[in-house]
Design a protein around this motif. Structure first.
Motif, PDB file in Angstrom:
ATOM      1  N   MET A   1     -22.271  14.115  -0.334  1.00 11.75           N
ATOM      2  CA  MET A   1     -23.383  14.910   0.142  1.00 11.75           C
ATOM      3  C   MET A   1     -23.786  15.954  -0.898  1.00 11.75           C
ATOM      4  O   MET A   1     -24.949  16.296  -1.009  1.00 11.75           O
ATOM      5  N   ALA A   2     -22.799  16.435  -1.637  1.00 13.39           N
ATOM      6  CA  ALA A   2     -23.096  17.426  -2.667  1.00 13.39           C
ATOM      7  C   ALA A   2     -24.004  16.840  -3.747  1.00 13.39           C
ATOM      8  O   ALA A   2     -24.889  17.532  -4.261  1.00 13.39           O
ATOM      9  N   VAL A   3     -23.814  15.566  -4.075  1.00 13.68           N
ATOM     10  CA  VAL A   3     -24.663  14.921  -5.084  1.00 13.68           C
ATOM     11  C   VAL A   3     -26.094  14.806  -4.576  1.00 13.68           C
ATOM     12  O   VAL A   3     -27.051  15.031  -5.327  1.00 13.68           O
ATOM     13  N   VAL A   4     -26.255  14.487  -3.309  1.00 10.87           N
ATOM     14  CA  VAL A   4     -27.590  14.389  -2.718  1.00 10.87           C
ATOM     15  C   VAL A   4     -28.275  15.751  -2.752  1.00 10.87           C
ATOM     16  O   VAL A   4     -29.455  15.851  -3.123  1.00 10.87           O
ATOM     17  N   PHE A   5     -27.550  16.794  -2.391  1.00 12.78           N
ATOM     18  CA  PHE A   5     -28.133  18.135  -2.435  1.00 12.78           C
ATOM     19  C   PHE A   5     -28.472  18.550  -3.864  1.00 12.78           C
ATOM     20  O   PHE A   5     -29.498  19.183  -4.108  1.00 12.78           O
ATOM     21  N   PHE A   6     -27.618  18.195  -4.834  1.00 19.49           N
ATOM     22  CA  PHE A   6     -27.879  18.520  -6.225  1.00 19.49           C
ATOM     23  C   PHE A   6     -29.149  17.812  -6.707  1.00 19.49           C
ATOM     24  O   PHE A   6     -29.999  18.418  -7.358  1.00 19.49           O
ATOM     25  N   LEU A   7     -29.288  16.532  -6.375  1.00 12.72           N
ATOM     26  CA  LEU A   7     -30.489  15.792  -6.761  1.00 12.72           C
ATOM     27  C   LEU A   7     -31.724  16.334  -6.056  1.00 12.72           C
ATOM     28  O   LEU A   7     -32.819  16.344  -6.637  1.00 12.72           O
ATOM     29  N   LEU A   8     -31.577  16.785  -4.823  1.00 16.50           N
ATOM     30  CA  LEU A   8     -32.685  17.426  -4.122  1.00 16.50           C
ATOM     31  C   LEU A   8     -33.115  18.693  -4.845  1.00 16.50           C
ATOM     32  O   LEU A   8     -34.308  18.947  -5.026  1.00 16.50           O
ATOM     33  N   GLY A   9     -32.148  19.487  -5.284  1.00 16.52           N
ATOM     34  CA  GLY A   9     -32.463  20.693  -6.046  1.00 16.52           C
ATOM     35  C   GLY A   9     -33.146  20.365  -7.360  1.00 16.52           C
ATOM     36  O   GLY A   9     -34.102  21.041  -7.760  1.00 16.52           O
ATOM     37  N   CYS A  10     -32.681  19.307  -8.033  1.00 14.52           N
ATOM     38  CA  CYS A  10     -33.338  18.888  -9.280  1.00 14.52           C
ATOM     39  C   CYS A  10     -34.775  18.440  -9.009  1.00 14.52           C
ATOM     40  O   CYS A  10     -35.687  18.741  -9.787  1.00 14.52           O
TER      41      CYS A  10
END
Length: 85
Positions: A1-10
């Protein structure tokens, strides 16, 4: 989930980087970085907040290496920027 949130931020930070890149580096890159620091220091290093920084940081690294490789490029940039106004 952290990767999804990181990509959302990007994904959220990329349009801001493109807007700042087209407007000029000094005030337009500093303003989003200051604005991103508010949630960074209140919420903490959440992946979305860290993802917001990535496009701006990548652009700043690109400009930095361009200036290191060709120092006259920044002088030409500022001359062209001054002539546009």
């Amino acid at each position: 989930m952290a990767v999804v949130f990181f990509l959302l931020g990007c994904g959220l930070g990329y349009p801001v980087m493109v807007f700042a890149k087209n407007r000029g580096p000094i005030p337009w890159l500093l303003m989003p970085m200051i604005a991103y620091s508010i949630p960074l220091f209140t919420i903490g290093p959440h992946p979305i907040i860290l993802g917001l920084y990535l496009p701006l940081a990548a652009y700043l690294l690109y400009v930095g290496q361009m200036v290191i490789r060709n120092p006259s490029a920044i002088n030409e940039f500022w001359l062209n920027f001054g002539n546009e106004e």
